[in-house]
Design a protein around this motif. Structure first.
Motif, short mmCIF file in Angstrom:
data_model
loop_
_atom_site.label_atom_id
_atom_site.label_comp_id
_atom_site.label_asym_id
_atom_site.label_seq_id
_atom_site.Cartn_x
_atom_site.Cartn_y
_atom_site.Cartn_z
N VAL A 158 8.55 -9.88 -5.38
CA VAL A 158 9.27 -9.28 -4.26
C VAL A 158 8.78 -7.84 -4.07
CG1 VAL A 158 11.32 -10.69 -4.74
CG2 VAL A 158 11.17 -8.39 -5.69
N ALA A 159 9.12 -7.25 -2.93
CA ALA A 159 8.81 -5.85 -2.67
C ALA A 159 9.77 -5.28 -1.64
CB ALA A 159 7.37 -5.69 -2.19
N TYR A 160 10.27 -4.10 -1.91
CA TYR A 160 11.05 -3.35 -0.92
C TYR A 160 10.14 -2.25 -0.39
CZ TYR A 160 15.02 -1.00 1.31
OH TYR A 160 15.88 -0.44 2.24
N VAL A 161 9.90 -2.26 0.93
CA VAL A 161 8.98 -1.30 1.54
C VAL A 161 9.76 -0.40 2.50
CG1 VAL A 161 6.84 -1.01 2.84
CG2 VAL A 161 7.13 -3.00 1.35
N PRO A 162 10.03 0.84 2.12
CA PRO A 162 10.73 1.76 3.02
C PRO A 162 9.85 2.09 4.24
CG PRO A 162 10.77 2.56 0.75
CD PRO A 162 9.77 1.45 0.81
N GLY A 163 10.44 2.10 5.42
CA GLY A 163 9.70 2.47 6.62
C GLY A 163 8.53 1.56 6.93
N ALA A 164 8.67 0.28 6.61
CA ALA A 164 7.56 -0.67 6.82
C ALA A 164 7.24 -0.85 8.29
CB ALA A 164 7.90 -2.02 6.19
N ASP A 213 10.56 -3.91 16.92
CA ASP A 213 11.60 -4.61 16.17
C ASP A 213 11.08 -5.31 14.93
OD1 ASP A 213 10.24 -6.78 17.20
OD2 ASP A 213 11.88 -7.49 18.47
N GLY A 214 9.76 -5.32 14.73
CA GLY A 214 9.18 -5.90 13.53
C GLY A 214 9.32 -7.40 13.42
N ARG A 215 9.50 -8.09 14.54
CA ARG A 215 9.70 -9.54 14.51
C ARG A 215 8.48 -10.34 14.96
NH1 ARG A 215 15.30 -11.11 14.39
NH2 ARG A 215 16.64 -9.28 14.16
N ALA A 216 7.42 -9.67 15.32
CA ALA A 216 6.21 -10.38 15.78
C ALA A 216 5.67 -11.26 14.67
CB ALA A 216 5.15 -9.38 16.22
N ASN A 217 5.19 -12.43 15.07
CA ASN A 217 4.52 -13.38 14.17
C ASN A 217 5.44 -13.96 13.08
OD1 ASN A 217 1.76 -13.11 15.30
ND2 ASN A 217 1.94 -11.02 14.56
N LEU A 218 6.74 -13.84 13.25
CA LEU A 218 7.68 -14.47 12.33
C LEU A 218 8.13 -15.81 12.90
CD1 LEU A 218 9.98 -11.47 11.28
CD2 LEU A 218 8.00 -12.40 10.06
N VAL A 219 8.43 -16.76 12.01
CA VAL A 219 8.98 -18.05 12.43
C VAL A 219 10.33 -18.23 11.75
CG1 VAL A 219 6.71 -19.05 12.82
CG2 VAL A 219 7.78 -19.29 10.57
N SER A 262 0.83 -1.20 0.00
CA SER A 262 0.00 0.00 0.00
C SER A 262 0.87 1.25 0.00
CB SER A 262 -0.91 0.00 1.23
OG SER A 262 -0.13 0.00 2.42
N PRO A 263 0.32 2.37 -0.50
CA PRO A 263 1.09 3.62 -0.54
C PRO A 263 1.55 4.11 0.82
CG PRO A 263 -0.83 3.76 -1.96
CD PRO A 263 -0.98 2.50 -1.17
N ASP A 264 0.81 3.79 1.89
CA ASP A 264 1.23 4.23 3.22
C ASP A 264 2.24 3.27 3.85
OD1 ASP A 264 -0.29 2.05 3.97
OD2 ASP A 264 -1.75 3.18 5.13
N ARG A 265 2.60 2.21 3.12
CA ARG A 265 3.63 1.25 3.51
C ARG A 265 3.24 0.44 4.75
NH1 ARG A 265 6.04 6.15 3.02
NH2 ARG A 265 6.75 6.24 5.17
N ILE A 290 -1.29 -8.32 4.71
CA ILE A 290 -0.47 -8.48 5.91
C ILE A 290 -0.06 -7.12 6.46
CG2 ILE A 290 1.72 -9.42 6.78
CD1 ILE A 290 1.54 -11.56 4.59
N ASP A 291 -0.17 -6.96 7.77
CA ASP A 291 0.29 -5.75 8.45
C ASP A 291 1.81 -5.76 8.49
OD1 ASP A 291 1.18 -4.10 10.82
OD2 ASP A 291 -0.96 -3.68 10.90
#
Length: 474
Positions: free
Chosen positions: A340-346, A351-357, A87-90, A106-107
């Motif tokens: 693929v996608a590169y999302v600046p300021g995602a 730490d952005g690690r929630a819900n990762l395995v 999304s445009p708001d990243r 996905i958030d």
């Protein structure tokens, strides 16, 4: 007076620049730990998440199971995770799964699934309009673009297009949507306000999987996978073709990097394992960057200083320094990366690690090679007791039938066990898939048990000549 003060206060607040689907169509955003690079991993049914500030994978988002668990009639996960947009708001990632006909939203801050929308047969890519109000899903297995509401993700309308829409990308100003086709030799230009086709561009072949608009709003580039070419046309009416460039067999994706040295198009060429770089003003090729097995999707960082490339048959991402056009890092990821996608300021906070395995078995693979008339690179993606085989075949006669098979003899002579039949494209190449306990068979050292991968001319029941055989290293 009160209204004037409120307006002045709002004007003084710094609003982050919106990241368009067109790379770098916003002020440059230097690489930071808040950025994320994502890959959609087709065979592990995961989304790999990379921190570009350290060029390391921090985990995967699991959207589905491995084979054969995903073959159950009661299976509810996603299958063949493939396309990617944001999304445009990243704040939202849109992930297309072609086998389950879905778009998963996905958030980006929490890596949590917000919604899954089910659309028509075999969707390929989904992209938000630059204003964020709509999501356009190219339904490649049918003849329309499915439009979803950008907030609720509910279907709103369908836009009829030539059969097999491969991908939609928007002009930086959001006025036009450019839709290329994977089954029909025509790209159409759609006015986003009226949803009407306002332009048509003849493709030199029917199979376009990927399309990109330049950040300056002047050009549109598209790839022709079956003939190994890219085409460039004017982004404004009358949408005339500007250039057609021979790039190489299995030309996959194209994307644009805006750098201090100018604006460049980066093109992945699968059978050559390189990314070719072209100027967008003169169309001259300025580099050919070796990256690894079967490069597929690619996307620039927010400042254009790097180009990240998914390596489909290497389960890895290559980071290219656009100043030197050399690979600066190679990062392990999930199986068979596609979009693929590169999302600046995602990740705005945390730490952005929630819900990762952890990556775990998603990274297990075996690589083989076949040689003879041309060459093939083969990867066996481990799914437990079975593997998904994917061969990138090149150098064979065009538009001819062949059979990938197992032979008891290293030279491929005698009886064979067919794995897959295929037809080469006009460039003499093909992507071939099979499933089975192939690793155990081709690696077995028991006398009389080992088998060798070979390619024979003709249909499976024909006794055509061996054209490629497995390179044996023992």
């Amino acid at each position: 007076m009160k209204q004037v003060l409120i307006a002045a206060l709002l004007a003084s607040i710094a609003v982050p620049a919106a990241a368009q689907q067109v790379p770098n169509a916003q002020p440059d955003m230097p690489v930071s730990s808040r950025d994320r690079f994502y890959t959609s991993d087709q065979f592990s049914n995961t989304v790999s998440v990379i921190d570009p500030s350290t060029n390391t994978i921090i985990g995967v988002i699991k959207l589905g199971d491995l084979t054969p668990a995903n073959l159950s009639p009661l299976y509810k996960g996603q299958l063949l995770v493939h396309g990617m947009g944001f999304s445009p708001d990243r704040r939202t990632l849109a992930v297309v799964s072609i086998g389950s006909n879905s778009v998963t939203f996905i958030d980006t801050a929490t890596n949590a699934v917000k919604h899954t929308a089910y659309v028509g047969r075999s969707p390929h890519e989904a992209f938000f309009r630059p204003d964020g109000r709509e999501v356009w899903v190219s339904v490649r297995g049918e003849d329309y673009v499915q439009v979803l509401d950008g907030r609720t993700y509910q279907p709103t309308t369908r836009i009829a297009v030539p059969n097999g829409p491969g991908m939609t990308i928007f002009s930086p100003d959001g006025k036009y949507g450019y839709v290329c086709s994977s089954f029909s030799p025509e790209t159409v230009v759609i006015d986003t306000a009226s949803k009407k086709i306002v332009g048509r561009v003849k493709q030199e072949s029917p199979f376009c999987p990927d399309i990109a608009a330049t950040p300056d709003g002047k050009q549109v580039w598209l790839t022709l996978k079956d003939v190994g070419k890219v085409m460039v046309f004017d982004a404004k009416p009358p949408f005339g073709v500007l250039k057609t460039i021979d790039t190489g067999a299995i030309t996959n994706h194209v994307n644009i990097a805006r750098t201090p040295r100018g604006q460049f198009a980066y093109v992945t060429v699968g059978t050559e394992n390189v990314v070719k770089v072209f100027r967008t003003d003169t169309f001259a090729q300025v580099a050919s960057v070796p990256v690894g097995a079967l490069p597929h999707g690619l996307w620039p960082s927010g400042d254009g200083s790097r180009m990240y490339v998914g390596l489909e048959n290497a389960d890895a991402v290559a980071a290219i320094d656009t100043a030197t056009n050399r690979v600066s890092a190679t990062i392990p990821i999930g199986q068979g990366p596609q979009g693929v996608a590169y999302v600046p300021g995602a990740v705005p906070s945390g730490d952005g690690r929630a819900n990762l395995v952890p990556l775990d078995k998603a990274g297990a693979k075996v690589q083989l090679a076949l040689s003879g008339t041309g060459t093939s690179q083969v990867t066996l993606f481990d799914q437990g007791q079975v593997q998904i085989l994917q061969a990138a075949v090149a150098g064979l006669p065009p538009k001819m039938p062949f059979t990938l098979a197992l032979s008891a003899n290293a030279d491929g002579k005698g009886a064979v066990e067919p794995l897959a039949k295929f037809m080469t494209n006009p460039a003499g190449a093909a992507i071939v898939n099979a499933v089975g306990p192939i690793r155990q068979i081709v690696a077995d050292t028991t006398p009389g048990q080992r088998r060798y991968l070979v390619i024979r001319a003709g249909e499976p029941d024909a006794r055509g000549p061996v054209v490629q055989k497995q390179v044996v290293k023992d």
